[in-house]
Design a protein around this motif. Structure first.
Motif, PDB file in Angstrom:
ATOM      1  N   LYS A  77       0.818  -1.220   0.000  1.00 12.99           N
ATOM      2  CA  LYS A  77       0.000   0.000   0.000  1.00 12.99           C
ATOM      3  C   LYS A  77       0.847   1.264   0.000  1.00 12.99           C
ATOM      4  O   LYS A  77       0.410   2.328  -0.388  1.00 12.99           O
ATOM      5  CB  LYS A  77      -0.919   0.013   1.230  1.00 12.99           C
TER       6      LYS A  77
ATOM      7  N   PRO B 251      -3.063  12.314  10.114  1.00  5.16           N
ATOM      8  CA  PRO B 251      -3.020  12.822   8.744  1.00  5.16           C
ATOM      9  C   PRO B 251      -3.406  14.294   8.672  1.00  5.16           C
ATOM     10  O   PRO B 251      -4.265  14.758   9.409  1.00  5.16           O
ATOM     11  CB  PRO B 251      -4.034  11.956   7.995  1.00  5.16           C
TER      12      PRO B 251
ATOM     13  N   PHE C  54      -7.989  15.621   7.033  1.00  5.72           N
ATOM     14  CA  PHE C  54      -8.860  14.813   7.899  1.00  5.72           C
ATOM     15  C   PHE C  54     -10.214  15.505   7.960  1.00  5.72           C
ATOM     16  O   PHE C  54     -10.370  16.523   8.621  1.00  5.72           O
ATOM     17  CB  PHE C  54      -8.226  14.709   9.286  1.00  5.72           C
ATOM     18  N   THR C  55     -11.172  14.941   7.255  1.00  5.50           N
ATOM     19  CA  THR C  55     -12.453  15.646   7.140  1.00  5.50           C
ATOM     20  C   THR C  55     -13.600  14.785   7.654  1.00  5.50           C
ATOM     21  O   THR C  55     -13.490  13.560   7.716  1.00  5.50           O
ATOM     22  CB  THR C  55     -12.734  15.981   5.659  1.00  5.50           C
TER      23      THR C  55
ATOM     24  N   ALA D  85     -13.940  -1.535   9.033  1.00  2.34           N
ATOM     25  CA  ALA D  85     -13.188  -2.127   7.922  1.00  2.34           C
ATOM     26  C   ALA D  85     -11.825  -1.466   7.769  1.00  2.34           C
ATOM     27  O   ALA D  85     -11.614  -0.342   8.223  1.00  2.34           O
ATOM     28  CB  ALA D  85     -13.996  -1.957   6.643  1.00  2.34           C
ATOM     29  N   GLY D  86     -10.922  -2.181   7.114  1.00  3.62           N
ATOM     30  CA  GLY D  86      -9.601  -1.627   6.830  1.00  3.62           C
ATOM     31  C   GLY D  86      -9.735  -0.372   5.976  1.00  3.62           C
ATOM     32  O   GLY D  86     -10.569  -0.316   5.075  1.00  3.62           O
ATOM     33  N   GLY D  87      -8.940   0.629   6.299  1.00  4.91           N
ATOM     34  CA  GLY D  87      -8.939   1.846   5.485  1.00  4.91           C
ATOM     35  C   GLY D  87     -10.080   2.799   5.791  1.00  4.91           C
ATOM     36  O   GLY D  87     -10.258   3.811   5.104  1.00  4.91           O
ATOM     37  N   MET D  88     -10.863   2.498   6.806  1.00  5.72           N
ATOM     38  CA  MET D  88     -12.017   3.353   7.101  1.00  5.72           C
ATOM     39  C   MET D  88     -11.618   4.578   7.926  1.00  5.72           C
ATOM     40  O   MET D  88     -12.411   5.485   8.136  1.00  5.72           O
ATOM     41  CB  MET D  88     -13.063   2.512   7.841  1.00  5.72           C
ATOM     42  N   GLY D  89     -10.380   4.587   8.427  1.00  4.99           N
ATOM     43  CA  GLY D  89      -9.907   5.771   9.145  1.00  4.99           C
ATOM     44  C   GLY D  89      -9.863   5.599  10.656  1.00  4.99           C
ATOM     45  O   GLY D  89      -9.879   6.587  11.396  1.00  4.99           O
ATOM     46  N   LYS D  90      -9.742   4.372  11.124  1.00  6.07           N
ATOM     47  CA  LYS D  90      -9.746   4.122  12.585  1.00  6.07           C
ATOM     48  C   LYS D  90      -8.521   4.750  13.250  1.00  6.07           C
ATOM     49  O   LYS D  90      -8.619   5.470  14.235  1.00  6.07           O
ATOM     50  CB  LYS D  90      -9.764   2.601  12.863  1.00  6.07           C
TER      51      LYS D  90
ATOM     52  N   SER E 291      -6.532   7.025  12.075  1.00  6.55           N
ATOM     53  CA  SER E 291      -6.531   8.485  11.931  1.00  6.55           C
ATOM     54  C   SER E 291      -7.435   9.118  12.976  1.00  6.55           C
ATOM     55  O   SER E 291      -7.077  10.142  13.572  1.00  6.55           O
ATOM     56  CB  SER E 291      -7.022   8.884  10.537  1.00  6.55           C
TER      57      SER E 291
ATOM     58  N   ASN F 162      -4.522  -1.097  15.782  1.00 15.25           N
ATOM     59  CA  ASN F 162      -4.483  -2.361  15.019  1.00 15.25           C
ATOM     60  C   ASN F 162      -4.344  -3.567  15.939  1.00 15.25           C
ATOM     61  O   ASN F 162      -3.503  -4.445  15.727  1.00 15.25           O
ATOM     62  CB  ASN F 162      -3.347  -2.343  13.990  1.00 15.25           C
TER      63      ASN F 162
ATOM     64  N   ARG G 255      -9.786  -3.980  13.268  1.00 12.98           N
ATOM     65  CA  ARG G 255     -10.630  -4.302  12.119  1.00 12.98           C
ATOM     66  C   ARG G 255     -11.752  -5.222  12.577  1.00 12.98           C
ATOM     67  O   ARG G 255     -11.558  -6.014  13.503  1.00 12.98           O
ATOM     68  CB  ARG G 255      -9.806  -5.000  11.055  1.00 12.98           C
TER      69      ARG G 255
ATOM     70  N   ALA H 253     -11.917  16.143   1.307  1.00 17.27           N
ATOM     71  CA  ALA H 253     -10.628  15.434   1.423  1.00 17.27           C
ATOM     72  C   ALA H 253      -9.977  15.320   0.052  1.00 17.27           C
ATOM     73  O   ALA H 253      -8.784  15.593  -0.125  1.00 17.27           O
ATOM     74  CB  ALA H 253     -10.852  14.054   2.033  1.00 17.27           C
TER      75      ALA H 253
ATOM     76  N   PRO I 210     -12.457   6.454   3.207  1.00 13.15           N
ATOM     77  CA  PRO I 210     -11.299   7.350   3.235  1.00 13.15           C
ATOM     78  C   PRO I 210     -10.085   6.853   2.449  1.00 13.15           C
ATOM     79  O   PRO I 210      -9.535   7.595   1.636  1.00 13.15           O
ATOM     80  CB  PRO I 210     -10.986   7.453   4.728  1.00 13.15           C
ATOM     81  N   LEU I 211      -9.696   5.612   2.659  1.00 13.37           N
ATOM     82  CA  LEU I 211      -8.497   5.133   1.971  1.00 13.37           C
ATOM     83  C   LEU I 211      -8.665   5.231   0.452  1.00 13.37           C
ATOM     84  O   LEU I 211      -7.773   5.695  -0.267  1.00 13.37           O
ATOM     85  CB  LEU I 211      -8.199   3.683   2.381  1.00 13.37           C
TER      86      LEU I 211
HETATM   87  N1  LIG Z   1     -11.488  11.566   7.874  1.00  6.80           N
HETATM   88  C1  LIG Z   1     -10.565  11.412   6.945  1.00  6.80           C
HETATM   89  N2  LIG Z   1     -10.380  12.353   5.996  1.00  6.80           N
HETATM   90  C2  LIG Z   1      -9.442  12.198   5.052  1.00  6.80           C
HETATM   91  N3  LIG Z   1      -8.612  11.138   4.969  1.00  6.80           N
HETATM   92  C3  LIG Z   1      -8.743  10.174   5.891  1.00  6.80           C
HETATM   93  C4  LIG Z   1      -9.720  10.257   6.917  1.00  6.80           C
HETATM   94  N4  LIG Z   1      -9.616   9.167   7.681  1.00  6.80           N
HETATM   95  C5  LIG Z   1      -8.621   8.436   7.157  1.00  6.80           C
HETATM   96  N5  LIG Z   1      -8.094   9.030   6.085  1.00  6.80           N
HETATM   97  C6  LIG Z   1      -7.024   8.507   5.230  1.00  6.80           C
HETATM   98  O1  LIG Z   1      -7.393   7.182   4.847  1.00  6.80           O
HETATM   99  C7  LIG Z   1      -6.286   6.301   4.889  1.00  6.80           C
HETATM  100  C8  LIG Z   1      -6.598   5.142   5.813  1.00  6.80           C
HETATM  101  O2  LIG Z   1      -6.771   5.638   7.134  1.00  6.80           O
HETATM  102  P1  LIG Z   1      -6.374   4.795   8.423  1.00  6.80           P
HETATM  103  O3  LIG Z   1      -5.010   4.223   8.292  1.00  6.80           O
HETATM  104  O4  LIG Z   1      -6.658   5.648   9.594  1.00  6.80           O
HETATM  105  O5  LIG Z   1      -7.439   3.617   8.312  1.00  6.80           O
HETATM  106  P2  LIG Z   1      -7.588   2.354   9.265  1.00  6.80           P
HETATM  107  O6  LIG Z   1      -9.051   2.116   9.395  1.00  6.80           O
HETATM  108  O7  LIG Z   1      -6.813   2.538  10.499  1.00  6.80           O
HETATM  109  O8  LIG Z   1      -6.956   1.225   8.345  1.00  6.80           O
HETATM  110  P3  LIG Z   1      -6.335  -0.189   8.799  1.00  6.80           P
HETATM  111  O9  LIG Z   1      -7.498  -1.072   9.164  1.00  6.80           O
HETATM  112  O10 LIG Z   1      -5.625  -0.633   7.555  1.00  6.80           O
HETATM  113  O11 LIG Z   1      -5.411   0.036   9.956  1.00  6.80           O
HETATM  114  C9  LIG Z   1      -5.107   7.130   5.348  1.00  6.80           C
HETATM  115  O12 LIG Z   1      -4.406   7.522   4.192  1.00  6.80           O
HETATM  116  C10 LIG Z   1      -5.729   8.347   6.006  1.00  6.80           C
HETATM  117  O13 LIG Z   1      -4.915   9.481   5.873  1.00  6.80           O
END
Ligand SMILES: Nc1ncnc2c1ncn2[C@@H]1O[C@H](COP(=O)(O)OP(=O)(O)OP(=O)(O)O)[C@@H](O)[C@H]1O
Ligand SMILES: [Mg+2]
Length: 496
Positions: A93, A199, A202-203, A229-234, A236, A370, A404, A434, A459-460
């Motif tokens: 990634k 990040p 972050f919106t 889910a993965g990439g949902m922004g947890k 962040s 994680n 996740r 974003a 988000p991802l």
């Molecule tokens: N609210 C937001 N606004 C803009 N970008 C965001 C937001 N939340 C997350 N992102 C972006 O989305 C991507 C994934 O975010 P993040 O790593 O927090 O997800 P995660 O749910 O923790 O994923 P994983 O399950 O893989 O750990 C990052 O590039 C992050 O900068």
């Protein structure tokens, strides 16, 4: 943008069905489905960016995951595979954003091409095995073990080769992940190099940041779970909650306070505790006279600032990237490292950690990010559970866990930030904001909204697509997406 969007759609649209299916296939919930979503996302983005070998590699890894998932009879069988693949996905990634708008250089292209060929061989072998053997025989076949070991070796070798391309950062990330899988020696450096920063873009999460801050500051001890889910922004969100600065959520707080105090002025008193640690400046919040009458303690703040999470926990805000800590002993080591406690002779890590936490008087905030890694990959899940419950029992420790899936761990009453079914995707407006922050030359348009909707505002996916839009026009992104989606639908129909 083949599998990315459509898969996201399917996943998000049918969370319940998907969860049911998942639980029935693999009872303990080792979450291969999130891996597949991540691989699809990567494959789609790479395809649009024209990095075909990367796209194909992600696609093949996904097929491998599917074969293994079909054949796995229990979670134990696939723990190591799941861990290897999760680690591989994390590294893969990073390629796209690192390369960004530039052309992929020859060396990197070659490395990925070789890796793609290795993966193709592995896939072929697994497919042969899958056809030849019965379900049980497949899983326990000696060849199968060899194929999986080969997969891990090839994957580790490929990751190592990326050092040359990306330098120290990936190198150390790899070390952090790789070493932790081999032994339980965790260094401070391992932890810090695996720790992300909040990040810049972050919106759409103001309300959740506010809620998180409120929970952490209102209670002596809070236990927040950010699931999804993965990439949902947890991650962040966790980072923003713990490090929020005045201004980031002020608007929402202001309206919250106004609404509440209008309905019942007595509520103002309850808000004072909350505000005492919240994110906004008092002078922006309520009229000065109201402040002076009802919030004398706040008014006495020398700078006029009210306090927030940083202020409550001071420097005792610790972030533990648990993806590099696969079991209870390494979690203990990780904790000792971030707390900067050294192990004295004749004592073990657990004992030292325990007495430290018992004797410490001030509030501590631990972010266990994680946490699915130690939870699902440790052979002794009970030990991981005991550890987290032990930490929970220390009256001064507040915890934010990110994981996740839809279920948090242990016998702990977690406050779920973002709702029972996990962190939702972004609202369209937030996704647009974003996207445009990352790609400011893109114009607001219906086309953009169509694309964002197709991405389900995840988000991802939004971020990856925004990065791609710097080198490819929106029409091309949409066209490629539509084309790939059609392909994908065709594939799915054939599959079914
Ligand atoms: N609210 C937001 N606004 C803009 N970008 C965001 C937001 N939340 C997350 N992102 C972006 O989305 C991507 C994934 O975010 P993040 O790593 O927090 O997800 P995660 O749910 O923790 O994923 P994983 O399950 O893989 O750990 C990052 O590039 C992050 O900068
Ligand atoms: Mg995360």
């Amino acid at each position: 943008m083949p599998k990315l969007i459509a898969k996201f759609k399917t996943r998000l649209g049918s969370l319940a069905t998907h969860k049911d299916k998942e639980t029935s296939a693999i009872p303990s919930g080792v979450d291969l489905s999130h891996l597949k979503v991540g691989l699809s996302a990567l494959s789609g983005s790479a395809e649009i960016a024209g990095f075909t070998p990367l796209s194909k590699s992600a696609e093949i890894v996904k097929v491998i995951v599917e074969i293994i998932e079909k054949k796995a009879e229990n979670a134990e069988d696939i723990k190591e595979f799941s861990q290897t693949t999760t680690h591989l996905l994390r590294i893969l990634k990073r390629i796209l954003p690192t390369v960004g708008g530039k052309q992929m250089n020859d060396e990197l292209f070659q490395d990925i091409k070789v890796f793609q060929q290795d993966l193709e061989d592995i896939q072929k072998n697994l497919e042969k095995l899958a056809q030849r053997t019965t379900l049980k025989a497949f899983w326990h076949a000696e060849q199968d073990g060899k194929v999986l070991t080969g997969f891990k070796e090839k994957s580790d070798r490929f990751i190592a080769s990326l050092n040359l391309q990306f330098g120290i950062e990936t190198h150390n990330m790899v070390l952090a992940g790789g070493e932790s899988r081999q032994s339980a020696t965790i260094t401070y450096e391992n932890i810090k190099l695996a720790t992300p920063t909040a990040p810049r873009v972050f919106t759409g999460r103001d309300k959740l940041v506010t809620e998180g801050v409120e929970m952490l500051c209102k209670k002596d001890q809070a236990h927040l779970a950010i699931l999804g889910a993965g990439g949902m922004g947890k991650t962040s969100l966790a980072l923003h909650v713990t490090s929020a600065k005045p201004g980031s959520s002020g608007k929402h707080l202001r309206s919250l306070v106004k609404a509440n105090t209008k309905a019942n002025p007595a509520n103002l008193a309850n808000f004072s505790t909350f505000l005492h640690y919240s994110l906004v400046r008092t002078r922006d919040l309520i009229k000065p006279q109201a402040l002076i009458c009802s919030h004398a303690p706040l008014a006495t703040e020398p700078s006029g600032d009210i306090l927030y999470v940083r202020r409550k926990f001071q420097k005792q805000r610790y972030f533990l990237p648990c993806e590099v800590l696969p079991d209870a002993p390494s979690l203990i080591q990780g904790l000792l490292q971030i707390l900067k406690i050294s192990i004295s002779e004749g004592k073990d890590g657990y004992e030292i950690l325990e007495s430290y936490l018992q004797s410490y008087q001030d509030p501590i905030l631990l972010v266990l990010d994680n946490f699915e890694t130690p939870w699902y990959s440790s052979k002794h899940q009970k030990a991981v559970q005991n550890l987290i419950e032990k930490i929970h029992d220390q009256g001064k420790v507040s915890i934010i866990i990110t994981m996740r899936g839809g279920k948090a761990v242990g016998d702990i009453e977690w406050d779920k930030l973002g709702g029972q079914s996990g962190l939702p995707p972004l609202a369209l407006r937030a996704a647009r904001e974003a996207f445009l922050s990352i790609s400011p030359t893109t114009k607001e348009s219906e086309e953009l909204d169509v694309l964002l909707n197709e991405l389900d505002c995840m988000p991802l996916a939004v971020i990856l697509m925004a990065q791609l839009s710097k080198r490819l026009p929106l029409e091309v992104l949409i066209k490629n997406w539509a084309k790939s989606k059609t392909d994908m639908l065709r594939n799915e129909n054939q599959d079914s």
